[in-house]
Design a protein around this motif. Structure first.
Motif, PDB file in Angstrom:
ATOM      1  N   ASP A  29      54.790  22.748  62.561  1.00 34.36           N
ATOM      2  CA  ASP A  29      54.815  21.694  63.565  1.00 34.36           C
ATOM      3  C   ASP A  29      55.794  20.587  63.161  1.00 34.36           C
ATOM      4  OD1 ASP A  29      53.986  20.689  66.032  1.00 34.36           O
ATOM      5  OD2 ASP A  29      52.414  19.481  65.121  1.00 34.36           O
ATOM      6  N   ALA A  30      55.800  20.226  61.895  1.00 36.39           N
ATOM      7  CA  ALA A  30      56.665  19.144  61.404  1.00 36.39           C
ATOM      8  C   ALA A  30      58.143  19.522  61.433  1.00 36.39           C
ATOM      9  CB  ALA A  30      56.260  18.756  59.985  1.00 36.39           C
ATOM     10  N   LEU A  31      58.443  20.798  61.343  1.00 35.30           N
ATOM     11  CA  LEU A  31      59.836  21.232  61.295  1.00 35.30           C
ATOM     12  C   LEU A  31      60.619  20.763  62.521  1.00 35.30           C
ATOM     13  CD1 LEU A  31      61.406  22.890  59.195  1.00 35.30           C
ATOM     14  CD2 LEU A  31      61.021  24.889  60.629  1.00 35.30           C
ATOM     15  N   GLY A  32      59.935  20.594  63.636  1.00 33.21           N
ATOM     16  CA  GLY A  32      60.592  20.179  64.867  1.00 33.21           C
ATOM     17  C   GLY A  32      61.253  18.818  64.802  1.00 33.21           C
ATOM     18  N   THR A  33      60.833  17.984  63.859  1.00 33.00           N
ATOM     19  CA  THR A  33      61.441  16.651  63.713  1.00 33.00           C
ATOM     20  C   THR A  33      62.367  16.577  62.499  1.00 33.00           C
ATOM     21  OG1 THR A  33      59.586  15.836  62.389  1.00 33.00           O
ATOM     22  CG2 THR A  33      59.448  15.535  64.780  1.00 33.00           C
ATOM     23  N   GLN A  34      62.490  17.660  61.762  1.00 33.51           N
ATOM     24  CA  GLN A  34      63.237  17.634  60.513  1.00 33.51           C
ATOM     25  C   GLN A  34      64.631  18.253  60.590  1.00 33.51           C
ATOM     26  OE1 GLN A  34      60.359  19.686  58.090  1.00 33.51           O
ATOM     27  NE2 GLN A  34      59.378  17.791  57.450  1.00 33.51           N
ATOM     28  N   ILE A  35      64.931  18.947  61.671  1.00 31.41           N
ATOM     29  CA  ILE A  35      66.216  19.634  61.790  1.00 31.41           C
ATOM     30  C   ILE A  35      66.915  19.158  63.060  1.00 31.41           C
ATOM     31  CG2 ILE A  35      67.371  21.867  62.017  1.00 31.41           C
ATOM     32  CD1 ILE A  35      65.047  23.116  60.471  1.00 31.41           C
ATOM     33  N   THR A  36      68.134  18.680  62.903  1.00 31.44           N
ATOM     34  CA  THR A  36      68.892  18.245  64.081  1.00 31.44           C
ATOM     35  C   THR A  36      69.279  19.460  64.913  1.00 31.44           C
ATOM     36  OG1 THR A  36      70.959  18.310  62.852  1.00 31.44           O
ATOM     37  CG2 THR A  36      69.812  16.195  62.928  1.00 31.44           C
ATOM     38  N   GLY A  37      69.491  19.245  66.177  1.00 32.87           N
ATOM     39  CA  GLY A  37      69.879  20.330  67.070  1.00 32.87           C
ATOM     40  C   GLY A  37      68.716  20.898  67.850  1.00 32.87           C
ATOM     41  N   ILE A  38      67.494  20.564  67.467  1.00 31.46           N
ATOM     42  CA  ILE A  38      66.317  21.013  68.207  1.00 31.46           C
ATOM     43  C   ILE A  38      66.136  20.075  69.392  1.00 31.46           C
ATOM     44  CG2 ILE A  38      63.817  21.323  68.145  1.00 31.46           C
ATOM     45  CD1 ILE A  38      64.109  21.927  65.127  1.00 31.46           C
ATOM     46  N   ARG A  39      66.110  20.624  70.602  1.00 32.11           N
ATOM     47  CA  ARG A  39      65.986  19.817  71.821  1.00 32.11           C
ATOM     48  C   ARG A  39      64.550  19.764  72.348  1.00 32.11           C
ATOM     49  NH1 ARG A  39      69.920  17.383  70.364  1.00 32.11           N
ATOM     50  NH2 ARG A  39      71.992  18.230  70.716  1.00 32.11           N
ATOM     51  N   GLY A  40      63.733  20.680  71.921  1.00 33.34           N
ATOM     52  CA  GLY A  40      62.323  20.699  72.326  1.00 33.34           C
ATOM     53  C   GLY A  40      61.525  21.480  71.311  1.00 33.34           C
ATOM     54  N   THR A  65      73.317  29.289  71.480  1.00 40.52           N
ATOM     55  CA  THR A  65      73.085  30.223  70.374  1.00 40.52           C
ATOM     56  C   THR A  65      73.527  29.639  69.039  1.00 40.52           C
ATOM     57  OG1 THR A  65      73.362  32.079  71.885  1.00 40.52           O
ATOM     58  CG2 THR A  65      73.501  32.571  69.558  1.00 40.52           C
ATOM     59  N   ASN A  66      74.618  28.896  69.041  1.00 39.81           N
ATOM     60  CA  ASN A  66      75.086  28.279  67.798  1.00 39.81           C
ATOM     61  C   ASN A  66      74.048  27.310  67.239  1.00 39.81           C
ATOM     62  OD1 ASN A  66      77.502  29.675  67.788  1.00 39.81           O
ATOM     63  ND2 ASN A  66      78.593  28.076  68.900  1.00 39.81           N
ATOM     64  N   ALA A  67      73.461  26.501  68.102  1.00 40.09           N
ATOM     65  CA  ALA A  67      72.435  25.548  67.656  1.00 40.09           C
ATOM     66  C   ALA A  67      71.202  26.288  67.151  1.00 40.09           C
ATOM     67  CB  ALA A  67      72.068  24.597  68.792  1.00 40.09           C
ATOM     68  N   LEU A  68      70.825  27.368  67.821  1.00 44.20           N
ATOM     69  CA  LEU A  68      69.689  28.169  67.357  1.00 44.20           C
ATOM     70  C   LEU A  68      69.984  28.754  65.984  1.00 44.20           C
ATOM     71  CD1 LEU A  68      66.954  29.596  67.665  1.00 44.20           C
ATOM     72  CD2 LEU A  68      68.162  31.407  68.925  1.00 44.20           C
ATOM     73  N   ASN A  69      71.181  29.283  65.798  1.00 41.53           N
ATOM     74  CA  ASN A  69      71.545  29.860  64.499  1.00 41.53           C
ATOM     75  C   ASN A  69      71.565  28.809  63.395  1.00 41.53           C
ATOM     76  OD1 ASN A  69      71.683  32.546  65.232  1.00 41.53           O
ATOM     77  ND2 ASN A  69      73.802  32.360  65.916  1.00 41.53           N
ATOM     78  N   GLU A  70      72.018  27.596  63.715  1.00 41.43           N
ATOM     79  CA  GLU A  70      71.979  26.524  62.718  1.00 41.43           C
ATOM     80  C   GLU A  70      70.540  26.253  62.283  1.00 41.43           C
ATOM     81  OE1 GLU A  70      74.127  22.994  63.860  1.00 41.43           O
ATOM     82  OE2 GLU A  70      75.853  24.195  64.497  1.00 41.43           O
ATOM     83  N   LEU A  72      67.964  28.493  62.537  1.00 35.26           N
ATOM     84  CA  LEU A  72      67.430  29.687  61.871  1.00 35.26           C
ATOM     85  C   LEU A  72      67.867  29.781  60.412  1.00 35.26           C
ATOM     86  CD1 LEU A  72      67.843  32.361  64.691  1.00 35.26           C
ATOM     87  CD2 LEU A  72      65.715  31.276  63.928  1.00 35.26           C
ATOM     88  N   PHE A  73      69.104  29.352  60.122  1.00 35.94           N
ATOM     89  CA  PHE A  73      69.621  29.470  58.765  1.00 35.94           C
ATOM     90  C   PHE A  73      69.556  28.161  57.979  1.00 35.94           C
ATOM     91  CE2 PHE A  73      71.486  32.965  61.176  1.00 35.94           C
ATOM     92  CZ  PHE A  73      71.033  34.020  60.412  1.00 35.94           C
ATOM     93  N   HIS A  74      68.931  27.153  58.563  1.00 37.48           N
ATOM     94  CA  HIS A  74      68.760  25.870  57.869  1.00 37.48           C
ATOM     95  C   HIS A  74      67.848  26.077  56.666  1.00 37.48           C
ATOM     96  CE1 HIS A  74      67.551  21.736  57.102  1.00 37.48           C
ATOM     97  NE2 HIS A  74      68.580  21.352  57.851  1.00 37.48           N
TER      98      HIS A  74
END
Length: 97
Positions: A29-40, A65-70, A72-74
């Protein structure tokens, strides 16, 4: 916009560990605020006890897709995945809105 949906459930051969599961879910749940590029980001717990149901659903949104890959590999995501693997199995669906 790209939706990334992931279903999680405890592996059938893993003994339930409420404390560990709670910790893993809190970290998800916390990961959603820890990585830039997440829109929701929305993590929900299943409310009905039916054999077809999974335990949790993560609904996330990315520009492309680029933002998703960033994401996924963060390194933070990769570290969480390593801790989730022994306890949960999951299935994902990615689709354009």
């Amino acid at each position: 916009m790209l939706n990334h949906i992931v279903l999680f459930r405890r592996k059938p051969d893993v003994v339930a560990n409420d404390g560990l599961e709670k910790s893993l879910v809190e970290r998800m749940d916390a990961l959603g605020t820890q990585i830039t590029g997440i829109r929701g980001w929305k993590l929900s717990t299943n409310e009905l006890d039916r054999p077809i149901c999974w335990g949790y659903v993560l609904e996330s949104r990315f520009d492309d897709t680029n933002a998703l890959n960033e994401y996924l590999f963060h390194p933070l995501h990769q570290a969480l995945v390593a801790d989730l693997k022994p306890y949960f199995e999951w299935a994902a669906v990615d689709y354009t809105l």
